[in-house]
Design a protein around this motif. Structure first.
Motif, PDB file in Angstrom:
ATOM      1  N   ALA A  87       0.831   4.234  -2.749  1.00 51.00           N
ATOM      2  CA  ALA A  87       0.393   5.550  -2.299  1.00 51.00           C
ATOM      3  C   ALA A  87       1.481   6.616  -2.411  1.00 51.00           C
ATOM      4  CB  ALA A  87      -0.096   5.470  -0.850  1.00 51.00           C
TER       5      ALA A  87
ATOM      6  N   LYS B  62      -2.628   7.704   1.717  1.00 47.39           N
ATOM      7  CA  LYS B  62      -2.772   8.867   0.846  1.00 47.39           C
ATOM      8  C   LYS B  62      -3.114  10.122   1.637  1.00 47.39           C
ATOM      9  CE  LYS B  62      -3.208   8.961  -3.267  1.00 47.39           C
ATOM     10  NZ  LYS B  62      -2.287   9.343  -4.372  1.00 47.39           N
ATOM     11  N   THR B  63      -3.724   9.972   2.799  1.00 48.93           N
ATOM     12  CA  THR B  63      -4.092  11.129   3.615  1.00 48.93           C
ATOM     13  C   THR B  63      -2.907  11.677   4.404  1.00 48.93           C
ATOM     14  OG1 THR B  63      -4.749   9.805   5.548  1.00 48.93           O
ATOM     15  CG2 THR B  63      -6.415  10.169   3.857  1.00 48.93           C
TER      16      THR B  63
ATOM     17  N   ALA C 180       0.826  -1.206   0.000  1.00 46.83           N
ATOM     18  CA  ALA C 180       0.000   0.000   0.000  1.00 46.83           C
ATOM     19  C   ALA C 180       0.859   1.255   0.000  1.00 46.83           C
ATOM     20  CB  ALA C 180      -0.923  -0.013   1.219  1.00 46.83           C
TER      21      ALA C 180
ATOM     22  N   GLY D  61      -9.749   7.120   5.364  1.00 43.98           N
ATOM     23  CA  GLY D  61      -9.296   7.088   3.969  1.00 43.98           C
ATOM     24  C   GLY D  61     -10.186   7.839   3.026  1.00 43.98           C
ATOM     25  N   ALA D  62     -11.348   8.302   3.487  1.00 41.07           N
ATOM     26  CA  ALA D  62     -12.275   9.033   2.617  1.00 41.07           C
ATOM     27  C   ALA D  62     -12.026  10.533   2.650  1.00 41.07           C
ATOM     28  CB  ALA D  62     -13.713   8.748   3.026  1.00 41.07           C
TER      29      ALA D  62
ATOM     30  N   LYS E 211      -9.357  12.221   1.664  1.00 42.73           N
ATOM     31  CA  LYS E 211      -8.689  12.763   0.476  1.00 42.73           C
ATOM     32  C   LYS E 211      -9.435  12.361  -0.775  1.00 42.73           C
ATOM     33  CE  LYS E 211      -4.068  13.505  -1.313  1.00 42.73           C
ATOM     34  NZ  LYS E 211      -2.645  13.407  -1.004  1.00 42.73           N
TER      35      LYS E 211
ATOM     36  N   ARG F  83      -3.715   1.755   1.529  1.00 42.47           N
ATOM     37  CA  ARG F  83      -3.346   2.733   0.500  1.00 42.47           C
ATOM     38  C   ARG F  83      -4.171   3.999   0.637  1.00 42.47           C
ATOM     39  NH1 ARG F  83      -5.832   5.321  -4.267  1.00 42.47           N
ATOM     40  NH2 ARG F  83      -4.119   5.763  -5.724  1.00 42.47           N
ATOM     41  N   GLN F  84      -5.484   3.856   0.848  1.00 39.25           N
ATOM     42  CA  GLN F  84      -6.336   5.033   0.995  1.00 39.25           C
ATOM     43  C   GLN F  84      -5.950   5.831   2.240  1.00 39.25           C
ATOM     44  OE1 GLN F  84      -7.259   4.657  -2.241  1.00 39.25           O
ATOM     45  NE2 GLN F  84      -8.990   5.866  -1.515  1.00 39.25           N
ATOM     46  N   PHE F  85      -5.597   5.157   3.315  1.00 39.28           N
ATOM     47  CA  PHE F  85      -5.212   5.865   4.532  1.00 39.28           C
ATOM     48  C   PHE F  85      -3.848   6.526   4.368  1.00 39.28           C
ATOM     49  CE2 PHE F  85      -4.614   6.821   8.935  1.00 39.28           C
ATOM     50  CZ  PHE F  85      -5.898   6.861   9.468  1.00 39.28           C
TER      51      PHE F  85
ATOM     52  N   PHE G  39      -5.926  -2.035  -0.363  1.00 42.19           N
ATOM     53  CA  PHE G  39      -6.764  -0.882  -0.700  1.00 42.19           C
ATOM     54  C   PHE G  39      -6.974   0.018   0.511  1.00 42.19           C
ATOM     55  CE2 PHE G  39     -11.048   0.959  -0.739  1.00 42.19           C
ATOM     56  CZ  PHE G  39     -10.963   1.769  -1.851  1.00 42.19           C
ATOM     57  N   LEU G  40      -7.313  -0.568   1.661  1.00 39.08           N
ATOM     58  CA  LEU G  40      -7.594   0.224   2.855  1.00 39.08           C
ATOM     59  C   LEU G  40      -6.356   0.981   3.315  1.00 39.08           C
ATOM     60  CD1 LEU G  40      -9.667   0.964   5.047  1.00 39.08           C
ATOM     61  CD2 LEU G  40      -8.862  -1.002   6.353  1.00 39.08           C
TER      62      LEU G  40
END
Length: 278
Positions: free
Chosen positions: A100, A164-165, A96, A275-276, A278, A160-162, A157-158
């Protein structure tokens, strides 16, 4: 109360929908607990009542613990779930981080493949995994229960999304301090993503603690059976299912998950919503 203080119709509708949905989800669990404290004669009555006329919980729970090695099954579940979670974090966090924070060719293509893997039911891979397990000689071992789940597309996925923030300046500062990329992952990114780690841990443990399909294929030794497969010992094709002890065993198997989720629900929600941003 003034009209301005009354809840709008949309809020009333949302709360009503949530209450109805929550009740529908809880009904099977309430029924399970109710059957676990009833004698055999009351289980198949036409009328339903939660509390039995004759309390039979001690007998059912005692039989659940003594007529089968249920503590052993639950210990197997702890071993398997802990091994899977540890290996998943060890694999998913660096993957991740690469998706990211690192720039390399085909990064977007790899992330697209992760999203595609999210759509594939794990049962589709059962036959190839069984063949691989047979070739490796690991069937009917703990390894057979662990290795199919080491790479988790959802975990990648989880995380990576976190990740990214987290500001890129944090990563740049760590590089200036001389940290390697792996050191950045384990000393900076993962500790900062603790809510995501807890949320993923709950998802992983619940999923694999309740898994029946793959263990039914991968193991035959009763000493290796996880809880869902172990409680099938109460199934008797000739005498019929012993529903009282079966429901008691199911209650004992589900209880640790409920307690763990209630204890970690704040981090669970934070991990899913972080993660939501960004």
């Amino acid at each position: 109360m003034s009209i301005s203080k009354l809840a709008p119709p949309s809020a009333i509708f949302r709360h009503a929908a949530l209450l109805i949905t929550g009740a529908l989800i809880l009904i099977p669990f309430v029924w399970m607990v109710s059957l676990s404290i009833k004698p055999p004669g009351e289980i198949f009555r036409a009328s339903f009542s939660f509390w039995p006329q004759q309390f039979y919980g001690i007998e059912n729970y005692t039989k659940a613990l003594t007529s089968s090695p249920l503590p052993r099954f639950m210990l197997n579940g702890v071993i398997v779930c802990a091994a899977i979670l540890a290996l998943q974090i060890a694999v998913c966090a660096p993957a991740a981080y690469a998706l990211a924070k690192l720039n390399f060719p085909s990064r977007n293509l790899l992330f697209a493949l992760v999203l595609i893997a999210l759509l594939l039911p794990h049962e589709v891979l059962a036959l190839p995994l069984f063949i691989v397990g047979y070739k490796l000689g690991i069937l009917n071992t703990y390894a057979a229960l662990v290795f199919p789940y080491v790479v988790s597309p959802f975990g990648i996925f989880l995380f990576r999304q976190f990740f990214k923030t987290i500001p890129d300046d944090v990563v740049h500062a760590a590089r200036l301090d001389g940290l390697s990329e792996l050191a950045i992952v384990w000393k900076i990114m993962v500790p900062m993503a603790l809510p995501a780690t807890i949320a993923f841990g709950i998802f992983s443990v619940v999923s694999h603690w309740n898994s029946l399909f793959w263990p039914l294929i991968a193991v035959r030794d009763p000493s290796l059976m996880p809880p869902p497969l172990g409680i099938l010992i109460f199934k008797n094709e000739e005498a019929g299912n012993d529903y009282g002890p079966l429901m008691a065993a199911a209650t004992l198997v589900v209880a640790p998950l409920i307690i763990a989720f209630l204890a970690a629900q704040r981090w669970f929600v934070e991990g899913l919503t972080g993660g939501a941003v960004k």
